[in-house]
Each structure stands twice: as C-alpha cells, then as structure tokens.
Write a protein that holds these residues in place. Structure first.
Motif, PDB file in Angstrom:
ATOM      1  N   ARG A   1       0.817  -1.210   0.000  1.00 52.05           N
ATOM      2  CA  ARG A   1       0.000   0.000   0.000  1.00 52.05           C
ATOM      3  C   ARG A   1       0.853   1.264   0.000  1.00 52.05           C
ATOM      4  NH1 ARG A   1      -3.311  -2.599   4.423  1.00 52.05           N
ATOM      5  NH2 ARG A   1      -2.343  -1.038   5.726  1.00 52.05           N
ATOM      6  N   LEU A   2       2.027   1.188   0.605  1.00 54.78           N
ATOM      7  CA  LEU A   2       2.896   2.362   0.688  1.00 54.78           C
ATOM      8  C   LEU A   2       3.781   2.547  -0.543  1.00 54.78           C
ATOM      9  CD1 LEU A   2       4.051   2.247   4.405  1.00 54.78           C
ATOM     10  CD2 LEU A   2       2.357   3.745   3.368  1.00 54.78           C
ATOM     11  N   ARG A   3       3.936   1.523  -1.353  1.00 56.49           N
ATOM     12  CA  ARG A   3       4.830   1.582  -2.514  1.00 56.49           C
ATOM     13  C   ARG A   3       4.541   2.766  -3.431  1.00 56.49           C
ATOM     14  NH1 ARG A   3       9.449   1.638  -3.717  1.00 56.49           N
ATOM     15  NH2 ARG A   3       9.611   0.129  -2.079  1.00 56.49           N
ATOM     16  N   PRO A   4       3.285   3.068  -3.809  1.00 57.24           N
ATOM     17  CA  PRO A   4       3.049   4.227  -4.684  1.00 57.24           C
ATOM     18  C   PRO A   4       3.519   5.550  -4.059  1.00 57.24           C
ATOM     19  CG  PRO A   4       1.098   2.843  -4.611  1.00 57.24           C
ATOM     20  CD  PRO A   4       2.041   2.312  -3.582  1.00 57.24           C
ATOM     21  N   ILE A   5       3.361   5.686  -2.765  1.00 58.11           N
ATOM     22  CA  ILE A   5       3.817   6.903  -2.084  1.00 58.11           C
ATOM     23  C   ILE A   5       5.336   6.963  -2.093  1.00 58.11           C
ATOM     24  CG2 ILE A   5       3.868   8.116   0.132  1.00 58.11           C
ATOM     25  CD1 ILE A   5       1.092   6.815   0.670  1.00 58.11           C
ATOM     26  N   GLN A   6       5.981   5.849  -1.818  1.00 61.20           N
ATOM     27  CA  GLN A   6       7.440   5.808  -1.832  1.00 61.20           C
ATOM     28  C   GLN A   6       7.982   6.122  -3.228  1.00 61.20           C
ATOM     29  OE1 GLN A   6       7.877   1.819  -0.307  1.00 61.20           O
ATOM     30  NE2 GLN A   6       8.361   2.558   1.751  1.00 61.20           N
TER      31      GLN A   6
ATOM     32  N   GLN B   1       6.572   8.051  -5.454  1.00 61.00           N
ATOM     33  CA  GLN B   1       6.425   9.493  -5.666  1.00 61.00           C
ATOM     34  C   GLN B   1       7.532  10.256  -4.959  1.00 61.00           C
ATOM     35  OE1 GLN B   1       2.435  10.292  -4.303  1.00 61.00           O
ATOM     36  NE2 GLN B   1       1.689  10.447  -6.395  1.00 61.00           N
ATOM     37  N   VAL B   2       7.844   9.867  -3.756  1.00 60.02           N
ATOM     38  CA  VAL B   2       8.919  10.529  -3.006  1.00 60.02           C
ATOM     39  C   VAL B   2      10.249  10.341  -3.721  1.00 60.02           C
ATOM     40  CG1 VAL B   2      10.236  10.495  -0.848  1.00 60.02           C
ATOM     41  CG2 VAL B   2       7.738  10.397  -0.788  1.00 60.02           C
ATOM     42  N   ASP B   3      10.502   9.157  -4.231  1.00 61.72           N
ATOM     43  CA  ASP B   3      11.747   8.900  -4.973  1.00 61.72           C
ATOM     44  C   ASP B   3      11.848   9.788  -6.202  1.00 61.72           C
ATOM     45  OD1 ASP B   3      12.546   6.984  -3.154  1.00 61.72           O
ATOM     46  OD2 ASP B   3      11.893   5.282  -4.391  1.00 61.72           O
ATOM     47  N   ARG B   4      10.728   9.999  -6.901  1.00 61.86           N
ATOM     48  CA  ARG B   4      10.746  10.841  -8.097  1.00 61.86           C
ATOM     49  C   ARG B   4      11.002  12.311  -7.765  1.00 61.86           C
ATOM     50  NH1 ARG B   4       6.493   7.337  -9.555  1.00 61.86           N
ATOM     51  NH2 ARG B   4       4.921   8.858  -8.935  1.00 61.86           N
ATOM     52  N   MET B   5      10.706  12.712  -6.545  1.00 64.30           N
ATOM     53  CA  MET B   5      10.931  14.103  -6.142  1.00 64.30           C
ATOM     54  C   MET B   5      12.410  14.419  -6.004  1.00 64.30           C
ATOM     55  SD  MET B   5       7.827  14.469  -3.369  1.00 64.30           S
ATOM     56  CE  MET B   5       8.356  16.044  -2.752  1.00 64.30           C
ATOM     57  N   GLY B   6      13.215  13.406  -5.821  1.00 64.95           N
ATOM     58  CA  GLY B   6      14.655  13.615  -5.710  1.00 64.95           C
ATOM     59  C   GLY B   6      15.087  13.782  -4.257  1.00 64.95           C
ATOM     60  N   ALA B   7      16.373  14.082  -4.123  1.00 64.57           N
ATOM     61  CA  ALA B   7      16.953  14.207  -2.789  1.00 64.57           C
ATOM     62  C   ALA B   7      16.415  15.449  -2.076  1.00 64.57           C
ATOM     63  CB  ALA B   7      18.469  14.281  -2.891  1.00 64.57           C
ATOM     64  N   ARG B   8      16.337  15.368  -0.774  1.00 64.54           N
ATOM     65  CA  ARG B   8      15.867  16.478   0.052  1.00 64.54           C
ATOM     66  C   ARG B   8      16.944  17.557   0.110  1.00 64.54           C
ATOM     67  NH1 ARG B   8      16.254  17.807   5.527  1.00 64.54           N
ATOM     68  NH2 ARG B   8      14.431  18.920   6.287  1.00 64.54           N
ATOM     69  N   ASP B   9      16.514  18.823   0.000  1.00 64.22           N
ATOM     70  CA  ASP B   9      17.436  19.957   0.091  1.00 64.22           C
ATOM     71  C   ASP B   9      17.741  20.223   1.563  1.00 64.22           C
ATOM     72  OD1 ASP B   9      18.858  22.297  -0.038  1.00 64.22           O
ATOM     73  OD2 ASP B   9      17.255  23.475  -0.969  1.00 64.22           O
ATOM     74  N   PRO B  10      18.977  20.013   2.003  1.00 65.72           N
ATOM     75  CA  PRO B  10      19.298  20.201   3.426  1.00 65.72           C
ATOM     76  C   PRO B  10      19.195  21.674   3.856  1.00 65.72           C
ATOM     77  CG  PRO B  10      21.279  19.688   2.192  1.00 65.72           C
ATOM     78  CD  PRO B  10      20.119  19.553   1.243  1.00 65.72           C
ATOM     79  N   ASP B  11      19.229  22.597   2.909  1.00 61.13           N
ATOM     80  CA  ASP B  11      19.180  24.022   3.236  1.00 61.13           C
ATOM     81  C   ASP B  11      17.765  24.602   3.184  1.00 61.13           C
ATOM     82  OD1 ASP B  11      21.971  24.087   3.506  1.00 61.13           O
ATOM     83  OD2 ASP B  11      22.203  24.366   1.342  1.00 61.13           O
ATOM     84  N   PHE B  12      16.777  23.762   2.898  1.00 62.19           N
ATOM     85  CA  PHE B  12      15.401  24.236   2.778  1.00 62.19           C
ATOM     86  C   PHE B  12      14.877  24.668   4.145  1.00 62.19           C
ATOM     87  CE2 PHE B  12      10.779  23.413   2.805  1.00 62.19           C
ATOM     88  CZ  PHE B  12      10.403  24.314   1.825  1.00 62.19           C
ATOM     89  N   ASP B  13      14.300  25.880   4.208  1.00 63.24           N
ATOM     90  CA  ASP B  13      13.744  26.424   5.441  1.00 63.24           C
ATOM     91  C   ASP B  13      12.224  26.478   5.300  1.00 63.24           C
ATOM     92  OD1 ASP B  13      13.132  27.744   7.773  1.00 63.24           O
ATOM     93  OD2 ASP B  13      14.103  29.623   7.217  1.00 63.24           O
ATOM     94  N   LEU B  14      11.561  25.531   5.899  1.00 62.10           N
ATOM     95  CA  LEU B  14      10.108  25.423   5.765  1.00 62.10           C
ATOM     96  C   LEU B  14       9.404  26.659   6.311  1.00 62.10           C
ATOM     97  CD1 LEU B  14       7.615  23.813   4.950  1.00 62.10           C
ATOM     98  CD2 LEU B  14       7.696  22.704   7.202  1.00 62.10           C
ATOM     99  N   LYS B  15       9.883  27.199   7.450  1.00 57.32           N
ATOM    100  CA  LYS B  15       9.233  28.376   8.028  1.00 57.32           C
ATOM    101  C   LYS B  15       9.283  29.554   7.067  1.00 57.32           C
ATOM    102  CE  LYS B  15       8.980  31.418  12.026  1.00 57.32           C
ATOM    103  NZ  LYS B  15       8.141  32.283  11.313  1.00 57.32           N
ATOM    104  N   SER B  16      10.429  29.808   6.468  1.00 55.05           N
ATOM    105  CA  SER B  16      10.547  30.912   5.511  1.00 55.05           C
ATOM    106  C   SER B  16       9.648  30.675   4.301  1.00 55.05           C
ATOM    107  CB  SER B  16      11.988  31.064   5.039  1.00 55.05           C
ATOM    108  OG  SER B  16      12.812  31.438   6.108  1.00 55.05           O
ATOM    109  N   PHE B  17       9.601  29.446   3.832  1.00 54.96           N
ATOM    110  CA  PHE B  17       8.764  29.106   2.693  1.00 54.96           C
ATOM    111  C   PHE B  17       7.301  29.390   3.007  1.00 54.96           C
ATOM    112  CE2 PHE B  17       6.148  25.936   0.482  1.00 54.96           C
ATOM    113  CZ  PHE B  17       6.469  26.237  -0.825  1.00 54.96           C
ATOM    114  N   LEU B  18       6.846  28.952   4.174  1.00 54.51           N
ATOM    115  CA  LEU B  18       5.460  29.176   4.553  1.00 54.51           C
ATOM    116  C   LEU B  18       5.175  30.667   4.790  1.00 54.51           C
ATOM    117  CD1 LEU B  18       4.865  26.118   6.919  1.00 54.51           C
ATOM    118  CD2 LEU B  18       4.052  26.435   4.577  1.00 54.51           C
ATOM    119  N   ASP B  19       6.119  31.363   5.411  1.00 53.77           N
ATOM    120  CA  ASP B  19       5.945  32.803   5.646  1.00 53.77           C
ATOM    121  C   ASP B  19       5.807  33.551   4.325  1.00 53.77           C
ATOM    122  OD1 ASP B  19       6.020  32.421   8.364  1.00 53.77           O
ATOM    123  OD2 ASP B  19       8.098  33.079   8.597  1.00 53.77           O
ATOM    124  N   ASP B  20       6.609  33.188   3.334  1.00 54.26           N
ATOM    125  CA  ASP B  20       6.532  33.821   2.013  1.00 54.26           C
ATOM    126  C   ASP B  20       5.179  33.589   1.363  1.00 54.26           C
ATOM    127  OD1 ASP B  20       9.110  34.748   2.295  1.00 54.26           O
ATOM    128  OD2 ASP B  20      10.023  33.192   1.035  1.00 54.26           O
ATOM    129  N   GLY B  21       4.578  32.458   1.628  1.00 51.90           N
ATOM    130  CA  GLY B  21       3.276  32.155   1.059  1.00 51.90           C
ATOM    131  C   GLY B  21       2.158  33.013   1.633  1.00 51.90           C
TER     132      GLY B  21
END
Length: 77
Positions: A48-53, A55-75
């Motif tokens: 059941r989890l395979r399709p989700i996994q 999709q995550v694999d297709r998104m690529g590697a996670r950006d270690p410098d990504f700041d979720l708070k800044s991203f949400l604040d900008d929105g």
C-alpha cells in the motif's frame, strides 16, 4: 476517489438503473465500500505504501538548506 473507480461506479449505477435516492442505491454503495475495504485489507502495508514511496523517490533528494518556516511565511505575503 480515483477517477477509474468513480467511472466504474457510475457505469454500475447506470447498468443497474438505480435511483440515488433509494435504499437500493445505499445498499449498493455499502457493498462497493465493503469490497474496496476487503481488497485493500488483502494488501500488506508495504504494497500500500509503494506508490507513495515511488512518488517521493521521483521528487529527488531532500534539500538540506530548505527552510520550511521561511517558505510558509513567504506564502502568506
């Protein structure tokens, strides 16, 4: 709901000539839901989890410098 499932449900209703206001429709709906649950329960968690996994694999590697708070604040601006 998945588009294919929706289309199949509509086709089934049309073939059965069921009015959506009747108890017959509600019973048919319950039967469909039970069948979906039964089929879903037959799959193990990893299946059941395979399709989700995937999709995550297709998104690529996670950006270690990504700041979720800044991203949400900008929105909000």
């Amino acid at each position: 709901m998945d588009d294919d499932i929706e289309r199949l449900g509509q086709l089934l209703l049309a073939m059965c000539d069921v009015d959506v206001e009747t108890a017959e429709y509600h019973e048919l709906r319950v039967q469909l839901l039970r069948e979906f649950v039964r089929l879903r329960a037959g799959q193990n968690l990893l299946e059941r989890l395979r399709p989700i996994q995937d999709q995550v694999d297709r998104m690529g590697a996670r950006d270690p410098d990504f700041d979720l708070k800044s991203f949400l604040d900008d929105g909000w601006e």
